[in-house]
Design a protein around this motif. Structure first.
Motif, mmCIF file in Angstrom:
data_model
loop_
_atom_site.group_PDB
_atom_site.id
_atom_site.type_symbol
_atom_site.label_atom_id
_atom_site.label_comp_id
_atom_site.label_asym_id
_atom_site.label_seq_id
_atom_site.Cartn_x
_atom_site.Cartn_y
_atom_site.Cartn_z
ATOM 1 N N ASN A 48 0.818 -1.202 0.000
ATOM 2 C CA ASN A 48 0.000 0.000 0.000
ATOM 3 C C ASN A 48 0.856 1.258 0.000
ATOM 4 O OD1 ASN A 48 -2.506 -1.230 -0.072
ATOM 5 N ND2 ASN A 48 -2.551 -1.510 2.135
ATOM 6 N N THR A 85 6.221 5.159 0.355
ATOM 7 C CA THR A 85 6.085 3.724 0.074
ATOM 8 C C THR A 85 7.067 2.893 0.894
ATOM 9 O OG1 THR A 85 7.559 3.936 -1.834
ATOM 10 C CG2 THR A 85 5.197 4.048 -2.266
ATOM 11 N N TYR A 118 -4.231 8.903 3.878
ATOM 12 C CA TYR A 118 -4.884 7.794 3.194
ATOM 13 C C TYR A 118 -3.865 6.679 2.993
ATOM 14 C CZ TYR A 118 -7.819 11.761 1.881
ATOM 15 O OH TYR A 118 -8.595 12.890 1.904
ATOM 16 N N VAL A 119 -4.274 5.444 3.204
ATOM 17 C CA VAL A 119 -3.455 4.281 2.881
ATOM 18 C C VAL A 119 -4.289 3.454 1.922
ATOM 19 C CG1 VAL A 119 -2.295 2.236 3.768
ATOM 20 C CG2 VAL A 119 -2.302 4.344 5.118
ATOM 21 N N TRP A 120 -3.740 3.228 0.726
ATOM 22 C CA TRP A 120 -4.511 2.589 -0.334
ATOM 23 C C TRP A 120 -3.557 1.911 -1.296
ATOM 24 C CZ3 TRP A 120 -7.228 4.970 -5.052
ATOM 25 C CH2 TRP A 120 -8.397 4.262 -5.364
ATOM 26 N N SER A 121 -4.098 1.141 -2.195
ATOM 27 C CA SER A 121 -3.278 0.422 -3.174
ATOM 28 C C SER A 121 -2.708 1.346 -4.253
ATOM 29 C CB SER A 121 -4.103 -0.683 -3.834
ATOM 30 O OG SER A 121 -5.244 -0.122 -4.461
ATOM 31 N N HIS A 122 -3.233 2.545 -4.382
ATOM 32 C CA HIS A 122 -2.786 3.512 -5.387
ATOM 33 C C HIS A 122 -2.484 4.854 -4.727
ATOM 34 C CE1 HIS A 122 -5.375 0.651 -7.532
ATOM 35 N NE2 HIS A 122 -4.578 0.862 -8.569
ATOM 36 N N PRO A 146 -9.819 6.232 -1.617
ATOM 37 C CA PRO A 146 -10.610 5.338 -0.775
ATOM 38 C C PRO A 146 -11.751 6.093 -0.094
ATOM 39 C CG PRO A 146 -8.608 5.954 0.356
ATOM 40 C CD PRO A 146 -8.527 6.560 -1.023
ATOM 41 N N GLY A 194 -3.480 0.420 7.439
ATOM 42 C CA GLY A 194 -4.486 1.001 6.562
ATOM 43 C C GLY A 194 -5.880 1.017 7.168
#
Length: 144
Positions: A2, A16, A41-45, A54, A130
């Motif tokens: 993430n 990252t 925010y913690v997200w895949s993108h 998110p 996350g």
């Protein structure tokens, strides 16, 4: 892995690697930001101001000179209620409330004020999981 996306002083920052995340924790928690709360925010993108992101957010405001801060969570939690949620300090706080939005001004309730070390631990936990940090207690927040 993430990606941490953060709006700090109204500017996007990203992390990252563990070192980048540690530096971002220090920036958000230990540096004064008198005009803006930090939005995390913690997200895949990578999240950006284009509207993609998110459905959750951790809002952080600290006052390093006083050694206090407060958190606001909007998003899913285990109970299924989306919030908002404010941090909860079960020990009554005696002092000026922490800013929620200095431009209005809006303040967190006094019961949301935490020692800055607890804020640091919560932000670190959020960057790792996350999810809404479990190292602090929460209370229902207001829709501002």
């Amino acid at each position: 892995m993430n990606i941490v996306s953060a709006v700090v002083d109204n500017d996007w920052r990203y992390a990252t690697t563990p070192a980048e995340r540690d530096a971002l924790v220090r920036l958000v928690v230990d540096e004064p930001h008198p005009a803006w709360a930090s939005l995390l925010y913690v997200w895949s993108h990578r999240v950006s101001d284009d509207g993609r992101g998110p459905d959750w957010q951790l809002r952080v405001f600290t006052d390093p000179a006083r050694g206090v801060g407060a958190l606001n969570w909007i998003g899913p939690v285990r109970s299924g209620e989306p919030g908002p949620w404010d941090s909860l300090n079960p020990t009554p706080f005696d002092g000026e409330p922490v800013d929620f939005d200095p431009s209005v001004p809006l303040f967190f309730p006094p019961s949301a004020s935490l020692p800055i070390e607890k804020v640091r631990r919560a932000v670190t936990e959020y960057f790792q999981t996350g999810r809404r940090p479990e190292c602090v207690q929460w209370q229902p927040g207001m829709w501002y």
